[in-house]
Design an enzyme around this catalytic site. Structure first.
Site, short mmCIF file in Angstrom:
data_model
loop_
_atom_site.label_atom_id
_atom_site.label_comp_id
_atom_site.label_asym_id
_atom_site.label_seq_id
_atom_site.Cartn_x
_atom_site.Cartn_y
_atom_site.Cartn_z
CG ASN A 7 -1.80 1.16 1.35
OD1 ASN A 7 -1.75 2.08 0.51
ND2 ASN A 7 -2.64 1.17 2.37
CE LYS A 14 -0.34 2.52 6.78
NZ LYS A 14 -1.73 2.93 6.62
NE ARG A 90 -5.94 1.81 -0.26
CZ ARG A 90 -5.93 2.95 0.40
NH1 ARG A 90 -4.82 3.37 0.97
NH2 ARG A 90 -7.00 3.67 0.51
CG HIS A 179 -12.83 3.52 3.26
ND1 HIS A 179 -13.49 4.57 3.87
CD2 HIS A 179 -11.52 3.70 3.55
CE1 HIS A 179 -12.62 5.33 4.50
NE2 HIS A 179 -11.41 4.83 4.32
N GLY A 211 -9.99 8.31 8.15
CA GLY A 211 -10.88 8.48 7.00
C GLY A 211 -12.11 7.64 7.30
NE ARG A 240 -9.76 12.89 3.34
CZ ARG A 240 -9.61 11.56 3.42
NH1 ARG A 240 -10.59 10.81 3.89
NH2 ARG A 240 -8.49 11.01 3.04
CD GLU A 383 -8.80 -1.12 4.12
OE1 GLU A 383 -8.28 -0.79 5.20
OE2 GLU A 383 -9.17 -0.31 3.27
P1 ADP Z 1 -6.88 5.25 9.08
O1 ADP Z 1 -6.59 3.83 8.62
O2 ADP Z 1 -7.95 5.92 8.28
O3 ADP Z 1 -5.68 6.10 9.29
P2 ADP Z 1 -7.75 3.95 11.53
O4 ADP Z 1 -8.73 2.97 10.99
O5 ADP Z 1 -6.45 3.47 12.02
O6 ADP Z 1 -7.54 5.15 10.51
O7 ADP Z 1 -8.50 4.73 12.70
C1 ADP Z 1 -7.90 5.77 13.41
C2 ADP Z 1 -8.82 6.18 14.55
O8 ADP Z 1 -9.22 5.02 15.30
C3 ADP Z 1 -8.12 7.10 15.53
O9 ADP Z 1 -8.80 8.33 15.60
C4 ADP Z 1 -8.17 6.40 16.86
O10 ADP Z 1 -8.68 7.23 17.86
C5 ADP Z 1 -9.08 5.23 16.67
N1 ADP Z 1 -8.43 4.06 17.27
C6 ADP Z 1 -7.48 3.30 16.71
N2 ADP Z 1 -7.09 2.31 17.56
C7 ADP Z 1 -7.77 2.48 18.68
C8 ADP Z 1 -7.83 1.82 19.95
N3 ADP Z 1 -7.07 0.76 20.22
N4 ADP Z 1 -8.70 2.30 20.87
C9 ADP Z 1 -9.49 3.35 20.61
N5 ADP Z 1 -9.48 4.03 19.45
C10 ADP Z 1 -8.65 3.61 18.51
#
Ligand code: ADP
Length: 396
Positions: A7, A14, A90, A179, A211, A240, A383
């Site tokens: 990705n 990643k 991806r 997504h 996101g 966003r 994913e």
């Molecule tokens: P992206 O892949 O879009 O960067 P993620 O799916 O990793 O985002 O989600 C990020 C959000 O999920 C963060 O705002 C965070 O607060 C929340 N989050 C991620 N892991 C945890 C966790 N273990 N406990 C609580 N909230 C979490």
């Protein structure tokens, strides 16, 4: 087959190595700060995480470092690169050209390049990653898996904007949605968990991460989703804005003395719960601030929840009903409070939440009570595994 999943972003990459026979992750990690200085994170299954700071001027050098780590005598997971049977990449935007994953060929890459206009931040970076991999592994088959492909089944009434039709015909202006790999994976898992045929289920998937998007999946097909031509439309997200009156752009531009690119930068990077709260784009920080009495943090969370609830309502209407609602991604998988707050609005659907089940985090679980009219599930997204499966299906 051993599959390398990549990705690739503009300055980060990643990766995961997945054994498709067992679906186990053999190694994973990321390259960060490509073109700036360079940092490789590598973690073999069951082993320690290794962090190496090393110059990575280009994506090719970053991928070379990943390969070196994978075949390293001491901590590597394979003897030779030849053990990788295929690479799954991806790709963010497939426009209307790709309604499914595709084997990477010169023609396929030209078609992805044509979609770059629609995703100028993402597709060029994805292409750089693909080309770098091709140079290093010229004989390994590769597959592109698109974020948009799953949503190509949306009907016209869902994907057309109310603008001159020529804009759609001439410039492909329409809703695409993103997504897709996650929405597809999660909706399929939900059907399996509920032991119901995927082809006859109405599911709403709430992918709530930094996101965030909601998707209506009817009889196994995406029929609507909240992101649009770009990932900016729809929910209020980490940074966003989501939906906003387009006239506000001109108004903000005048008041803040910004050009269009400047306003869009604000809507993409400085808005959402970050902009509303002034605290953070991370929902964990919001929760902490809220508990400490920060009213703006609480308000940002409420705005976020309310927008999710509105989209769920819209998709219940669009599908004339719903059988199950799924929560996924960082927030959806881990934050029981937000799940409860969102479900509190959904009493009209006969939804009842099992408080004990809702306390679980990061695992597949039905969080509605047995007599709840609509099932509510937490389904951790995966994913990378979905990309690996697509890659094997097309190359084996
Ligand atoms: P992206 O892949 O879009 O960067 P993620 O799916 O990793 O985002 O989600 C990020 C959000 O999920 C963060 O705002 C965070 O607060 C929340 N989050 C991620 N892991 C945890 C966790 N273990 N406990 C609580 N909230 C979490």
């Amino acid at each position: 087959m051993i599959v390398l999943v990549i990705n690739c972003g503009s300055s980060s990459l990643k990766y995961q190595v997945i054994d498709s026979d067992t679906e186990g992750v053999l190694a994973k990690g990321l390259c960060e700060r490509i073109g700036i200085d360079g940092r490789l994170v590598y973690q073999p299954a069951g082993g320690e995480k290794e962090i190496t700071e090393s110059a990575m001027p280009t994506h090719k050098q970053a991928i070379q470092m990943v390969i070196d780590a994978l075949v390293n005598e001491k901590t590597g997971i394979m003897k030779s690169l030849d053990e990788i049977g295929a690479v799954g990449h991806r790709v963010v935007h497939g426009g209307e050209k790709f309604a499914a994953s595709a084997i990477i060929t010169d023609e396929m890459l030209a078609a992805v390049e044509e979609c770059s206009d629609l995703a100028p931040l993402h597709n060029p970076a994805n292409l750089i990653g693909i080309r770098a991999c091709q140079e290093l592994m010229p004989n390994t088959p590769m597959v592109g898996v698109f974020d948009t492909a799953f949503h190509q089944t949306m009907p016209k009434e869902a994907y057309l904007y109310g603008v001159p039709y020529e804009y759609y015909e001439n410039y492909a202006v329409r809703k695409y949605g993103f997504h897709g790999t996650s929405h597809s994976y999660v909706s399929k898992r939900a059907a399996a968990i509920l032991d119901k045929p995927y082809e006859s289920l109405k599911t709403i998937v709430c992918h709530l991460g930094n996101g965030a998007s909601v998707c209506a999946v009817k009889n196994g097909h995406s029929v609507d989703t909240s992101m649009g031509l770009s990932p900016l439309e729809g929910l209020v997200m980490g940074t966003r804005s989501g939906d906003i009156d387009p006239s506000a752009l001109e108004y903000i531009a005048k008041k803040e003395q910004l050009d269009l690119a400047g306003v869009l930068n604000v809507l993409n990077k400085k808005s959402g719960v970050m902009g509303l709260s002034g605290v953070s784009s991370d929902f964990r920080d919001l929760e902490e601030a809220e508990q400490a009495g920060n009213e703006r943090a609480a308000m940002a969370q409420q705005v976020f929840n309310y927008r999710v609830v509105k989209y769920i309502g819209a998709y219940v209407a669009a599908m004339n009903g719903v059988d199950c609602i799924c929560f996924t991604a960082g927030l959806g998988e881990n934050n029981a409070v937000v799940r409860r707050q969102i479900c509190e609005y959904l009493g009209y659907l006969g939804i009842q939440i099992d408080e004990e089940a809702n306390k679980k985090r990061g695992e597949e679980v039905v969080i509605s009570t047995p007599d709840s009219k609509v099932k509510v599930l937490v389904v951790p997204t995966n994913e990378e595994l979905a990309i690996a499966r697509e890659t094997v299906a097309l190359t084996e």
